[in-house]
Write a protein that holds these residues in place. Structure first.
Motif, PDB file in Angstrom:
ATOM      1  N   ALA A   1      -9.589   7.385   1.354  1.00  0.00           N
ATOM      2  CA  ALA A   1      -8.954   7.748   1.327  1.00  0.00           C
ATOM      3  C   ALA A   1      -7.679   8.869   1.827  1.00  0.00           C
ATOM      4  CB  ALA A   1      -8.559   7.967   0.064  1.00  0.00           C
ATOM      5  N   ILE A   2      -8.664   9.821   2.394  1.00  0.00           N
ATOM      6  CA  ILE A   2      -7.406  11.114   2.950  1.00  0.00           C
ATOM      7  C   ILE A   2      -7.597  11.329   4.095  1.00  0.00           C
ATOM      8  CG2 ILE A   2      -6.641  13.950   3.044  1.00  0.00           C
ATOM      9  CD1 ILE A   2      -8.115  13.473   0.156  1.00  0.00           C
ATOM     10  N   PHE A   3      -6.687  11.132   5.561  1.00  0.00           N
ATOM     11  CA  PHE A   3      -6.972  11.962   6.845  1.00  0.00           C
ATOM     12  C   PHE A   3      -6.078  13.344   7.274  1.00  0.00           C
ATOM     13  CE2 PHE A   3      -7.210   7.320   5.079  1.00  0.00           C
ATOM     14  CZ  PHE A   3      -8.507   6.168   6.438  1.00  0.00           C
ATOM     15  N   ALA A   4      -6.290  12.877   8.681  1.00  0.00           N
ATOM     16  CA  ALA A   4      -6.280  14.352   8.833  1.00  0.00           C
ATOM     17  C   ALA A   4      -5.152  14.304  10.727  1.00  0.00           C
ATOM     18  CB  ALA A   4      -7.187  15.016   8.789  1.00  0.00           C
ATOM     19  N   ILE A   5      -4.072  14.418  11.043  1.00  0.00           N
ATOM     20  CA  ILE A   5      -3.625  13.613  12.454  1.00  0.00           C
ATOM     21  C   ILE A   5      -3.337  15.197  12.377  1.00  0.00           C
ATOM     22  CG2 ILE A   5      -3.908  11.458  12.132  1.00  0.00           C
ATOM     23  CD1 ILE A   5      -0.989  11.520  12.038  1.00  0.00           C
ATOM     24  N   GLY A   6      -2.630  16.004  13.931  1.00  0.00           N
ATOM     25  CA  GLY A   6      -2.876  16.495  14.528  1.00  0.00           C
ATOM     26  C   GLY A   6      -3.210  17.777  14.625  1.00  0.00           C
ATOM     27  N   ASP A   7      -2.494  18.702  14.214  1.00  0.00           N
ATOM     28  CA  ASP A   7      -2.817  20.196  14.970  1.00  0.00           C
ATOM     29  C   ASP A   7      -4.202  20.532  13.665  1.00  0.00           C
ATOM     30  OD1 ASP A   7      -1.653  20.872  17.028  1.00  0.00           O
ATOM     31  OD2 ASP A   7      -0.223  22.158  16.804  1.00  0.00           O
ATOM     32  N   CYS A   8      -3.733  20.479  12.907  1.00  0.00           N
ATOM     33  CA  CYS A   8      -4.641  20.349  11.394  1.00  0.00           C
ATOM     34  C   CYS A   8      -5.854  19.673  11.275  1.00  0.00           C
ATOM     35  CB  CYS A   8      -3.402  20.276  10.122  1.00  0.00           C
ATOM     36  SG  CYS A   8      -3.271  18.731  10.219  1.00  0.00           S
TER      37      CYS A   8
ATOM     38  N   ALA B   1     -10.750  10.137   9.584  1.00  0.00           N
ATOM     39  CA  ALA B   1     -10.690  10.564   7.756  1.00  0.00           C
ATOM     40  C   ALA B   1     -11.611  11.382   7.187  1.00  0.00           C
ATOM     41  CB  ALA B   1     -11.526   9.388   7.561  1.00  0.00           C
ATOM     42  N   THR B   2     -11.050  11.959   5.929  1.00  0.00           N
ATOM     43  CA  THR B   2     -12.036  12.701   6.161  1.00  0.00           C
ATOM     44  C   THR B   2     -13.484  12.627   5.699  1.00  0.00           C
ATOM     45  OG1 THR B   2     -10.832  13.328   3.825  1.00  0.00           O
ATOM     46  CG2 THR B   2     -10.652  14.018   5.806  1.00  0.00           C
TER      47      THR B   2
ATOM     48  N   MET C   1       1.260  -1.162  -0.210  1.00  0.00           N
ATOM     49  CA  MET C   1      -0.005  -0.055   0.090  1.00  0.00           C
ATOM     50  C   MET C   1       1.134   1.384   0.064  1.00  0.00           C
ATOM     51  SD  MET C   1      -3.423   0.777   3.076  1.00  0.00           S
ATOM     52  CE  MET C   1      -3.893  -0.117   2.457  1.00  0.00           C
ATOM     53  N   ARG C   2       0.048   1.998  -0.748  1.00  0.00           N
ATOM     54  CA  ARG C   2       1.681   3.362  -0.851  1.00  0.00           C
ATOM     55  C   ARG C   2       1.199   4.610   0.164  1.00  0.00           C
ATOM     56  NH1 ARG C   2       0.578   4.192  -7.847  1.00  0.00           N
ATOM     57  NH2 ARG C   2      -1.818   3.897  -6.296  1.00  0.00           N
ATOM     58  N   ILE C   3       1.030   4.837   0.563  1.00  0.00           N
ATOM     59  CA  ILE C   3       0.853   5.824   1.774  1.00  0.00           C
ATOM     60  C   ILE C   3       1.761   7.112   1.545  1.00  0.00           C
ATOM     61  CG2 ILE C   3       0.627   6.519   4.216  1.00  0.00           C
ATOM     62  CD1 ILE C   3      -0.641   3.432   3.637  1.00  0.00           C
ATOM     63  N   VAL C   4       1.052   8.133   1.393  1.00  0.00           N
ATOM     64  CA  VAL C   4       1.933   9.651   1.686  1.00  0.00           C
ATOM     65  C   VAL C   4       1.570  10.287   2.863  1.00  0.00           C
ATOM     66  CG1 VAL C   4       1.645  11.728   0.055  1.00  0.00           C
ATOM     67  CG2 VAL C   4       2.146  10.021  -0.804  1.00  0.00           C
ATOM     68  N   VAL C   5       2.815  10.852   3.584  1.00  0.00           N
ATOM     69  CA  VAL C   5       2.214  11.833   4.708  1.00  0.00           C
ATOM     70  C   VAL C   5       3.002  13.217   3.905  1.00  0.00           C
ATOM     71  CG1 VAL C   5       2.652  12.120   7.190  1.00  0.00           C
ATOM     72  CG2 VAL C   5       2.672   9.858   6.147  1.00  0.00           C
ATOM     73  N   ILE C   6       1.516  14.119   4.297  1.00  0.00           N
ATOM     74  CA  ILE C   6       1.856  15.699   4.328  1.00  0.00           C
ATOM     75  C   ILE C   6       2.942  16.116   5.464  1.00  0.00           C
ATOM     76  CG2 ILE C   6       1.800  17.989   3.381  1.00  0.00           C
ATOM     77  CD1 ILE C   6       0.117  16.633   1.275  1.00  0.00           C
ATOM     78  N   GLY C   7       4.297  16.304   5.590  1.00  0.00           N
ATOM     79  CA  GLY C   7       4.284  16.872   7.120  1.00  0.00           C
ATOM     80  C   GLY C   7       5.324  15.977   8.076  1.00  0.00           C
TER      81      GLY C   7
ATOM     82  N   ASP D   1      -2.549   5.271  -2.389  1.00  0.00           N
ATOM     83  CA  ASP D   1      -3.791   4.786  -1.852  1.00  0.00           C
ATOM     84  C   ASP D   1      -4.667   5.555  -0.829  1.00  0.00           C
ATOM     85  OD1 ASP D   1      -3.554   2.633  -3.808  1.00  0.00           O
ATOM     86  OD2 ASP D   1      -1.722   1.413  -2.569  1.00  0.00           O
ATOM     87  N   ARG D   2      -3.665   6.073   0.335  1.00  0.00           N
ATOM     88  CA  ARG D   2      -4.294   6.614   1.805  1.00  0.00           C
ATOM     89  C   ARG D   2      -3.190   7.941   1.629  1.00  0.00           C
ATOM     90  NH1 ARG D   2      -5.064   1.799   5.498  1.00  0.00           N
ATOM     91  NH2 ARG D   2      -7.635   1.202   4.540  1.00  0.00           N
TER      92      ARG D   2
END
Length: 556
Positions: A276-283, A270-271, A1-7, A96-97
């Motif tokens: 397929a898009i998740f958000a964690i932390g201060d954002c 999850a949004t 599975m391909r995971i991209v993390v922005i941050g 993928d996520r």
């Protein structure tokens, strides 16, 4: 599975490291706009105060060939239809996520003269004006600080108090300015605020409340003074903006995701518009609301890793995290201040909360505790490290306490009169928590020392103890020294001697430790016990009442 993390900050880097450890099949790409490796932003105020060196802020990061970290690479767009992230270099990263851990940016108030051009970027501020959000900010502030120089700290939340006391420790003349009548108004009531103000003034800090900064003076694009709304003018070579943060939601909003205060997510992070898009932390804006504390982001990262890793998604490893995320310690030089918890609904039995407070303005002390259904649910402690330590432990571990909150104050007073001091960390039970931010127990730390981690830095790498607010690092060092000495002598380092479990890998650590709290028990009120004052003792007046809501921690 391909995971991209922005941050690639405190939350994004931990998520990537934990996921790589628990899911060998994951192919992870991390985009971080800073050139730095991940570091502890919570400790930036300690760097400004001279209590910590920037090199000591380094955090664990993924060390696996399955993780590709792109430092200094900014994500510029999300293509939800193609499931790709475009970066500033023109490259595209399929996923993928997608996990958004973009954090937050410093809120820059609209003060005439502060910007040298209309550009809202931080670099558009005149010399001598800076927020404190990253390492570059900290270095800029330190360069402007110096004995005899004058500083204005704008904002008296948690960060503002830490920065003001830190600059005074560097020999500066500091004025702390706050637009509200109370300091730390989200945590402190008027009495607690007044006592905190007195403590700051005794440190030499001038405090101005109920006023705003309305303008500045400058010479050659360098700050020379700050004008307040009451008409007063304060000469200054430095102004630090501690005026809160703004969740970084621009990427998500441009991609059509729901954004309010932050990126709207569900219980699973999850949004709603794109599973397929998740958000964690201060954002992120979770259903329970954002606390602005890193412990919440770490817990979100931990739960996401558990949900995506079948081995962790079931059984004991999926336990709940410790309650340390509701605890705020102000890391202020010369000021001891801790707040914990909040009340926003009735307990399971419907019993009303009960509160009791001790207010000692002349001694610079204030303690308020709130009890509900035999548990400590909230507390504020100023000027008393011993009380803060014992109440923090009771709160984090959810241990049973007397239903009458008076005894939470009376009992410590009696103990102090007889013994004079709280137990040192070496005398704690192995299961007692030393690092509240990460839920690390004394036993886990001692096991790490036995396994070869001989100093606080090594223990932090092995267990993550001390990587949050950092207030437990002296205790970690003390345990390192005592454990090594005891091992050399063939004995246990004080406290109960027991066989401790091996040090667990970090993702499972927090979950395994989370179940340390005992089952609820009815702790009787010792109404018939002898008076803690004893013969000739000093009576301490206290007042009890039904508790009002304890505000949530300020986003800083």
């Amino acid at each position: 599975m391909r995971i991209v993390v922005i941050g690639h900050g405190m939350v994004g880097s931990r998520f990537a490291a934990d996921l790589a450890r628990e899911d060998p099949s994951a192919e992870i790409t991390v985009l971080g706009h800073e050139d730095h490796d991940p570091y502890n932003r919570v400790q930036l105020s300690s760097v400004v105060a001279g209590k910590a060196d920037a090199t000591s802020l380094a955090l664990e990061q993924a060390d696996s060939p399955q993780v590709r970290v792109l430092r200094g690479v900014r994500a510029v767009a999300i293509d939800r239809e193609r499931r790709e992230v475009a970066d500033a270099r023109g490259d595209r990263h399929p996923y993928d996520r997608l996990v958004l851990a973009t954090g937050s940016a410093a809120r820059i108030p609209d003060i005439p003269g502060v910007r040298i051009d209309p550009d809202p970027a931080r670099d558009g501020l005149i010399s001598g004006v800076s927020p404190l959000k990253d390492l570059d900010d900290a270095r800029r502030i330190i360069d402007a600080a110096g004995p005899g120089r004058r500083a204005v700290v704008l904002g008296a939340g948690v960060l503002g108090l830490e920065v003001a006391t830190g600059l005074v420790a560097r020999g500066m003349r500091v004025t702390l300015v706050h637009h509200r009548a109370r300091l730390m108004e989200r945590q402190l009531d008027p009495d607690a605020s007044d006592i905190t103000r007195g403590a700051l003034e005794r440190l030499g800090i001038a405090v101005a409340t109920g006023v705003d900064a309305t303008g500045i003076t400058a010479r050659d694009s360098r700050l020379t003074g700050v004008r307040l709304s009451d008409g007063s003018m304060h000469p200054a070579e430095l102004m630090v903006l501690c005026t809160g943060t703004v969740p970084a939601v621009a990427l998500a909003a441009a991609a059509g995701l729901d954004c309010e205060h932050g990126i709207v997510v569900g219980e699973d992070q999850a949004t709603p518009k794109d599973p397929a898009i998740f958000a964690i932390g201060d954002c992120a804006q979770p259903p329970e609301g954002a606390s602005g504390l890193v412990a919440q982001g770490w817990d979100q990262a931990r739960r996401l890793v558990q949900a995506w890793s079948p081995a962790l998604a079931t059984g004991a490893a999926a336990a709940t995290a410790p309650r340390g995320g509701d605890l705020v310690r102000v890391k202020a030089v010369g000021l001891a201040l801790v707040t914990m918890g909040r009340i926003d609904r009735a307990g399971p039995s419907g019993h009303a909360p009960r509160s009791v407070r001790l207010s000692d303005p002349a001694g610079g002390r204030f303690t308020e505790v709130v009890v509900q259904d035999g548990r400590l649910v909230a507390a504020t402690v100023i000027g008393d490290d011993e009380a803060a330590a014992s109440l923090s432990a009771a709160f984090t571990r959810a241990t049973p306490v007397p239903r009458d909150p008076v005894h939470l104050l009376a009992r410590p007073l009696a103990v102090q009169g007889a013994a004079g001091a709280a137990r040192p960390v070496t005398e704690m039970d192995d299961e007692e928590i030393v690092c509240q931010c990460n839920g690390v127990s004394k036993g886990t730390i001692c096991q790490a020392v036995h396994a070869g981690s001989t100093n606080a830095g090594a223990v932090s790498k092995a267990t993550r103890a001390g990587t949050g607010c950092g207030t437990c690092r002296l205790q970690i060092e003390e345990l390192c020294t005592a454990t090594k000495a005891a091992a050399a002598a063939g004995a246990a380092p004080d406290g109960p001697s027991r066989e401790a479990a091996p040090v667990e890998p970090p993702p499972a650590m927090a979950a395994a430790r989370a179940a340390t709290a005992p089952e609820p028990a009815d702790v009787p009120d010792p109404a018939d016990a002898p008076s803690p004052r004893g013969g000739g003792g000093t009576s301490v007046p206290v007042s009890t009442s039904s508790a009002t809501a304890v505000p949530e921690p300020e986003l800083v």
